[in-house]
Enzyme design. Structure first.
Site, PDB file in Angstrom:
ATOM      1  N   CYS A 132       0.833  -1.208   0.000  1.00 20.41           N
ATOM      2  CA  CYS A 132       0.000   0.000   0.000  1.00 20.41           C
ATOM      3  C   CYS A 132       0.873   1.265   0.000  1.00 20.41           C
ATOM      4  O   CYS A 132       1.544   1.529  -0.977  1.00 20.41           O
ATOM      5  CB  CYS A 132      -0.972  -0.053   1.167  1.00 20.41           C
ATOM      6  N   HIS A 182      -3.374  -5.737   1.122  1.00 23.28           N
ATOM      7  CA  HIS A 182      -2.786  -5.972   2.450  1.00 23.28           C
ATOM      8  C   HIS A 182      -2.910  -7.438   2.856  1.00 23.28           C
ATOM      9  O   HIS A 182      -3.929  -7.813   3.433  1.00 23.28           O
ATOM     10  CB  HIS A 182      -3.533  -5.156   3.499  1.00 23.28           C
ATOM     11  N   GLU A 198      -1.484  -8.763   5.314  1.00 21.32           N
ATOM     12  CA  GLU A 198      -1.447  -8.826   6.781  1.00 21.32           C
ATOM     13  C   GLU A 198      -2.831  -8.649   7.405  1.00 21.32           C
ATOM     14  O   GLU A 198      -3.009  -8.865   8.595  1.00 21.32           O
ATOM     15  CB  GLU A 198      -0.451  -7.793   7.340  1.00 21.32           C
TER      16      GLU A 198
END
Lengths: 80, 227
Positions: B85, B201, B203
């Site tokens: 990002c 993302h 994560e």
């Protein structure tokens, strides 16, 4: 010495913000606008007193930070 | 395996990344942007967020911060660097990966799950991932990937596209492009494929209590590939 820089998007890069501004102007009655392109304006106050040297430094700033040359052009305006 | 996550002023996914890396076995260190030296690392991550308030252009200020010279040297010597990002935006500003990230086509901040298709598995990030399609989360305002025609040709010739936005079956079409990115590009590599920049993302998808676990697949696979 004060030097000004104008940064604009290159011609073939999409400018959605400019487009929306154009549409809004259109809605406000400014119907004869062909296109709006949004850019950035900088005023750099430098200690350098030599015109050419100052311009050269500002050009370096443009290349290294102020503009992203993949999508933007810069124009340095002659100090008065 | 040792990893480092760089924290810039305005990063906000750095701790999520720390949690994810540790969960899958990395010994992670948080590194402050003003530090000059990078700890010994097998992987360096530039996390998501809004470094320097996205002033001037997203990622432009962070790309000039002190630690970045060490990160650039690390990447140029073959080290694994991943930007997620805002981290991707920082990577393009350093020039480590080609192109730029423009404002989303429809001027909206987009926050949702998307599907991405893995375009290239001959790299340490996606080698041995069984799936062809992964579900990741995106949250960005400037994720509209753009590059010059010459750059695009080079990227395609070298197979540098990492992932493309697609539907759940892996169909890459305009209607599944959330932000106007050129060729539905969601992530790209540098030439040697040791540097990866991507908008999604992983994560955020590492636990069933979050909205999915495809991020777990990604991280488990990544640490195995690095061993």
């Amino acid at each position: 010495m004060k030097i000004s820089v104008i940064i604009t998007l290159k011609k073939d890069v999409l400018d959605p913000q400019g487009k929306v501004i154009h549409q809004t102007l259109d809605g406000m009655g400014f119907e004869d606008v062909n296109e709006v392109r949004q850019g950035k304006y900088f005023e750099i106050d430098t200690k350098e007193t030599d015109n050419d040297k100052a311009k050269a430094k500002v050009e370096e700033m443009c290349k290294k930070l102020l503009a992203n040359l993949v999508i933007e052009n810069y124009k340095i305006i002659d100090p008065k | 395996m040792k990893s480092s996550v760089i924290t810039f002023p305005g990063s906000n996914c750095d701790r999520d990344m720390d949690v994810a890396l540790k969960k899958f076995g990395f010994k992670n260190k948080m590194v402050w942007h003003a530090d000059a030296e990078l700890p010994k690392s097998d992987l360096v991550v530039l996390p998501g967020g809004f470094s320097y308030g996205d002033y001037l252009r997203c990622g432009s200020m962070a790309s000039k911060s002190k630690i970045m010279q060490s990160v650039i040297n690390f990447a140029n010597s073959g080290g694994m660097v991943m930007g997620i990002c805002n981290g991707f935006q920082i990577l393009v500003e350093t020039g480590l990966v080609p192109g730029v990230l423009l404002r989303n086509k429809y001027l909206e901040f987009i926050c949702k799950n998307v599907f991405v298709k893995i375009n290239d598995k001959k790299n340490k990030y996606f080698k041995n991932v069984d799936n062809e399609v992964l579900e990741f989360h995106i949250a960005h305002n400037e994720g509209n990937y753009f590059c010059t025609n010459d750059q695009l040709k080079e990227i395609e010739d070298n197979n540098q596209i990492a992932i493309n936005y697609c539907d759940e079956n892996g169909k890459i079409e305009d209607q599944f492009n959330p932000n106007g990115s050129l060729k539905n590009i969601a992530g790209i590599f540098n030439k040697k494929k040791n540097v990866l920049g991507m908008m999604p993302h992983p994560e955020r998808m590492i636990d069933t209590s979050l909205s999915g676990e495809d991020g777990s697949l990604f991280f488990k696979n990544l640490i195995n590939n690095l061993k």
